[in-house]
Enzyme design. Structure first.
Site, PDB file in Angstrom:
ATOM      1  CB  CYS A  90      -0.526   0.019   1.082  1.00 35.72           C
ATOM      2  SG  CYS A  90      -2.158   1.507   1.642  1.00 35.72           S
ATOM      3  CG  LEU A  91       4.559   3.400  -1.892  1.00 33.29           C
ATOM      4  CD1 LEU A  91       4.923   3.927  -0.844  1.00 33.29           C
ATOM      5  CD2 LEU A  91       5.453   3.103  -2.313  1.00 33.29           C
TER       6      LEU A  91
END
Lengths: 149, 140
Positions: free
Chosen positions: A87-88
């Site tokens: 998750c970025l």
């Protein structure tokens, strides 16, 4: 295989001739859009001394669309789930064609140094990170020693 | 078109399955949520209406090999079913009797396999075939 866009060729050449310290990215011979990545855990983080394997793929609409990346090495981190999905923001909404493979990999390395448990992908890990921080760091160290060699 | 590697194709399929973005008539997901190789999947097919399968839910298991999607998965019914493409001793689907496996194409997916099986269940030639009792499973 369709011919590779110049941009991808240039990026690949530079990754090999001028590698980022602590990161190697090697294209597969049969698919030059598909890379094996090795990433050193940043010093001062619980991932220090670990070497993490990732895979990266440049879809057809790259660089208009971001690369696809995931960890193949098990890692205990609030923004990385059990299947290695990351998750970025720069891999999703904040992607810009001005970014490159090397900047993405540097962002992932930075994410290892500064986890963000308020925007978690792995909820149990994030809870532990916030509520039992010392134990979370210790688990991250143990997983690094066990899996990231 | 460049070819998407196995793992990233499977991640896309999984995301669709997990978020329920696919059709209501089937579902699919990993057997073991920790399986980083994404090799073993569970699936269900909701029996098509106006057939002897109506209101039944069929469970299946799918194995994805290393050469997916160049090579098709192997797929078997867990719930007992009477269908010409299913080996009735163990639930395995016989590729030579199931066109979607026989003419497998790189762009197919787990979802296409499940939907095509459901179409076969609803096919006029098959829909009134006598079926085993509900909830019976293959012993393998």
């Amino acid at each position: 295989m369709s011919s590779l866009p110049k941009r991808i060729i240039r990026e690949t050449e530079r990754l090999i001739s001028d590698p980022v310290p602590g990161i190697t990215a090697t294209p597969h011979e049969e698919n030059l859009r598909y890379f094996d990545v090795l990433l050193d855990g940043p010093s001062g983080s619980p991932y220090e001394n670990g070497v993490f394997k990732l895979e990266l793929f440049l879809p057809d609409d790259y660089p208009m669309a971001p690369p696809m990346v995931r960890f193949l090495t098990k890692i205990y981190h609030p923004n990385i789930d059990r299947l290695g999905r990351i998750c970025l923001d720069v891999l999703k909404n904040n992607w810009s064609p001005a970014l490159q493979i090397r900047t993405i990999l540097l962002s992932i390395q930075a994410l290892l140094s500064s986890p963000n448990p308020d925007d978690p992908l792995a909820n149990e890990v994030a809870d532990e990170w916030k509520n039992n921080h010392d134990k979370a760091i210790q688990t991250a160290r143990e997983w690094t020693a066990q899996y990231a060699k | 078109m460049s070819k998407i590697p196995r793992n990233f194709k499977l991640l896309e399929e999984l995301e669709k399955g997990e978020k329920g973005l696919g059709p209501d008539s089937c579902s699919y997901g990993l057997s073991n949520p920790d399986d980083i190789t994404m090799s073993n999947w569970n699936a269900t097919i909701l029996g098509p209406p106006n057939s002897n399968h109506e209101n039944r839910i069929y469970s299946l298991k799918i194995h994805i090999g290393n050469n997916y999607p160049l090579e098709p998965p192997t797929i078997k019914f867990i719930s007992k079913i009477n269908l010409p493409c299913v080996d009735n001793s163990n639930g395995n689907i016989i590729p030579s009797k199931f066109k979607t496996l026989q003419n497998w194409n790189y762009n197919y997916s787990i979802e296409i396999l499940l939907l095509d099986l459901r179409k076969l269940m609803a096919d006029p030639a098959n829909k009134k075939l006598p079926q085993p009792n509900e909830n019976e499973v293959y012993n393998v």
